[in-house]
Design a protein around this motif. Structure first.
Motif, PDB file in Angstrom:
ATOM      1  N   ASP A 217       0.991  -1.167   0.246  1.00 28.27           N
ATOM      2  CA  ASP A 217       0.145  -0.140   0.032  1.00 28.27           C
ATOM      3  C   ASP A 217       1.300   1.343  -0.185  1.00 28.27           C
ATOM      4  O   ASP A 217       1.708   1.158   0.680  1.00 28.27           O
ATOM      5  CB  ASP A 217      -1.069  -0.240   1.415  1.00 28.27           C
ATOM      6  CG  ASP A 217      -2.341   1.358   0.892  1.00 28.27           C
ATOM      7  OD1 ASP A 217      -2.076   2.028   0.068  1.00 28.27           O
ATOM      8  OD2 ASP A 217      -2.529   1.863   2.416  1.00 28.27           O
ATOM      9  N   ILE A 218       1.304   1.886  -1.277  1.00 25.64           N
ATOM     10  CA  ILE A 218       1.919   2.349  -1.046  1.00 25.64           C
ATOM     11  C   ILE A 218       1.090   4.181  -1.262  1.00 25.64           C
ATOM     12  O   ILE A 218       1.421   5.469  -1.972  1.00 25.64           O
ATOM     13  CB  ILE A 218       3.014   2.910  -2.449  1.00 25.64           C
ATOM     14  CG1 ILE A 218       2.651   2.287  -3.887  1.00 25.64           C
ATOM     15  CG2 ILE A 218       4.132   1.504  -1.982  1.00 25.64           C
ATOM     16  CD1 ILE A 218       3.050   2.358  -5.227  1.00 25.64           C
ATOM     17  N   ASP A 219      -0.004   4.538  -0.718  1.00 25.15           N
ATOM     18  CA  ASP A 219      -0.310   5.737  -0.921  1.00 25.15           C
ATOM     19  C   ASP A 219      -0.259   6.317   0.378  1.00 25.15           C
ATOM     20  O   ASP A 219       0.428   7.810  -0.121  1.00 25.15           O
ATOM     21  CB  ASP A 219      -2.139   5.255   0.179  1.00 25.15           C
ATOM     22  CG  ASP A 219      -3.327   4.850  -1.584  1.00 25.15           C
ATOM     23  OD1 ASP A 219      -2.576   4.485  -2.262  1.00 25.15           O
ATOM     24  OD2 ASP A 219      -3.898   3.960  -0.640  1.00 25.15           O
ATOM     25  N   SER A 220       0.655   5.893   1.123  1.00 24.00           N
ATOM     26  CA  SER A 220       0.377   7.397   2.117  1.00 24.00           C
ATOM     27  C   SER A 220       2.898   7.268   1.746  1.00 24.00           C
ATOM     28  O   SER A 220       3.145   6.986   1.465  1.00 24.00           O
ATOM     29  CB  SER A 220       1.163   6.921   3.611  1.00 24.00           C
ATOM     30  OG  SER A 220       1.606   6.139   3.738  1.00 24.00           O
ATOM     31  N   GLU A 221       3.027   8.676   1.866  1.00 29.40           N
ATOM     32  CA  GLU A 221       4.496   8.833   1.365  1.00 29.40           C
ATOM     33  C   GLU A 221       5.538   8.134   2.642  1.00 29.40           C
ATOM     34  O   GLU A 221       6.573   7.005   2.196  1.00 29.40           O
ATOM     35  CB  GLU A 221       4.637  10.692   2.317  1.00 29.40           C
ATOM     36  CG  GLU A 221       6.199  10.709   1.985  1.00 29.40           C
ATOM     37  CD  GLU A 221       6.638  10.556   0.035  1.00 29.40           C
ATOM     38  OE1 GLU A 221       7.597  10.759  -0.356  1.00 29.40           O
ATOM     39  OE2 GLU A 221       5.686  11.106  -0.370  1.00 29.40           O
ATOM     40  N   GLU A 222       4.844   7.713   3.573  1.00 28.73           N
ATOM     41  CA  GLU A 222       6.081   6.626   4.610  1.00 28.73           C
ATOM     42  C   GLU A 222       6.160   5.627   3.852  1.00 28.73           C
ATOM     43  O   GLU A 222       6.960   5.192   4.261  1.00 28.73           O
ATOM     44  CB  GLU A 222       5.092   6.535   6.064  1.00 28.73           C
ATOM     45  CG  GLU A 222       6.126   5.835   6.780  1.00 28.73           C
ATOM     46  CD  GLU A 222       5.975   5.567   8.907  1.00 28.73           C
ATOM     47  OE1 GLU A 222       6.006   4.519   8.998  1.00 28.73           O
ATOM     48  OE2 GLU A 222       4.703   7.328   8.549  1.00 28.73           O
ATOM     49  N   ASN A 223       4.695   5.379   3.770  1.00 31.20           N
ATOM     50  CA  ASN A 223       5.010   3.240   3.067  1.00 31.20           C
ATOM     51  C   ASN A 223       5.701   3.427   1.811  1.00 31.20           C
ATOM     52  O   ASN A 223       6.510   2.958   1.459  1.00 31.20           O
ATOM     53  CB  ASN A 223       3.860   3.134   2.513  1.00 31.20           C
ATOM     54  CG  ASN A 223       2.385   2.804   3.753  1.00 31.20           C
ATOM     55  OD1 ASN A 223       2.901   2.482   5.196  1.00 31.20           O
ATOM     56  ND2 ASN A 223       1.328   2.844   4.120  1.00 31.20           N
ATOM     57  N   ARG A 224       5.270   4.558   0.641  1.00 28.66           N
ATOM     58  CA  ARG A 224       6.363   5.221  -0.303  1.00 28.66           C
ATOM     59  C   ARG A 224       7.930   4.784   0.099  1.00 28.66           C
ATOM     60  O   ARG A 224       8.231   4.119  -0.737  1.00 28.66           O
ATOM     61  CB  ARG A 224       5.913   5.718  -0.587  1.00 28.66           C
ATOM     62  CG  ARG A 224       7.077   6.181  -2.788  1.00 28.66           C
ATOM     63  CD  ARG A 224       5.964   7.504  -3.157  1.00 28.66           C
ATOM     64  NE  ARG A 224       6.996   7.684  -4.396  1.00 28.66           N
ATOM     65  CZ  ARG A 224       8.072   8.736  -4.195  1.00 28.66           C
ATOM     66  NH1 ARG A 224       8.445   9.074  -3.043  1.00 28.66           N
ATOM     67  NH2 ARG A 224       8.156   8.440  -5.279  1.00 28.66           N
ATOM     68  N   GLN A 225       8.055   5.291   0.973  1.00 32.51           N
ATOM     69  CA  GLN A 225       9.977   5.293   1.253  1.00 32.51           C
ATOM     70  C   GLN A 225       9.861   4.081   1.674  1.00 32.51           C
ATOM     71  O   GLN A 225      11.396   3.359   1.918  1.00 32.51           O
ATOM     72  CB  GLN A 225       9.961   6.528   2.220  1.00 32.51           C
ATOM     73  CG  GLN A 225       9.923   7.966   1.810  1.00 32.51           C
ATOM     74  CD  GLN A 225      10.799   8.239   0.896  1.00 32.51           C
ATOM     75  OE1 GLN A 225      11.396   7.494   1.110  1.00 32.51           O
ATOM     76  NE2 GLN A 225      10.282   9.630  -0.055  1.00 32.51           N
TER      77      GLN A 225
ATOM     78  N   VAL B  83       8.672   1.216   0.938  1.00 37.50           N
ATOM     79  CA  VAL B  83       9.050   1.108  -0.419  1.00 37.50           C
ATOM     80  C   VAL B  83      10.446   0.811  -0.974  1.00 37.50           C
ATOM     81  O   VAL B  83      11.055  -0.349  -1.590  1.00 37.50           O
ATOM     82  CB  VAL B  83       7.834   0.188  -1.337  1.00 37.50           C
ATOM     83  CG1 VAL B  83       8.088  -0.296  -2.891  1.00 37.50           C
ATOM     84  CG2 VAL B  83       6.223  -0.106  -0.614  1.00 37.50           C
ATOM     85  N   ILE B  84      10.686   2.424  -1.074  1.00 34.93           N
ATOM     86  CA  ILE B  84      11.837   2.123  -1.818  1.00 34.93           C
ATOM     87  C   ILE B  84      13.058   2.152  -1.675  1.00 34.93           C
ATOM     88  O   ILE B  84      14.047   0.925  -2.092  1.00 34.93           O
ATOM     89  CB  ILE B  84      11.915   4.222  -2.338  1.00 34.93           C
ATOM     90  CG1 ILE B  84      10.816   4.518  -2.974  1.00 34.93           C
ATOM     91  CG2 ILE B  84      13.012   4.762  -2.593  1.00 34.93           C
ATOM     92  CD1 ILE B  84      10.939   6.124  -3.035  1.00 34.93           C
TER      93      ILE B  84
END
Length: 60
Positions: A11-19, A21-22
């Motif tokens: 779930d890469i909706d939030s910025e924290e989750n996106r970071q 995953v990166i």
């Protein structure tokens, strides 16, 4: 042929989750892990790190 690893849908909706995953993708490539394994390692390391008091909090 071997079976492919099942990926947990991130779930890469939030910025924290996106970071997360990166960071996990980078760590997985460097260490030869899957994304899921890297995410588990990063999350467990963050939990362990957040539970410890900092140098200033040790009361010395």
């Amino acid at each position: 042929m071997g079976k492919k690893a099942k990926h947990v849908k991130a779930d890469i909706d939030s910025e924290e989750n996106r970071q997360l995953v990166i960071e996990a993708d980078f760590y997985a490539r460097k260490c030869g892990l899957t994304r899921d394994e890297a995410i588990k390692i990063i999350i467990s390391a963050k939990r362990r790190f957040e539970g410890r008091p900092g140098k200033k909090d040790r009361g010395r």
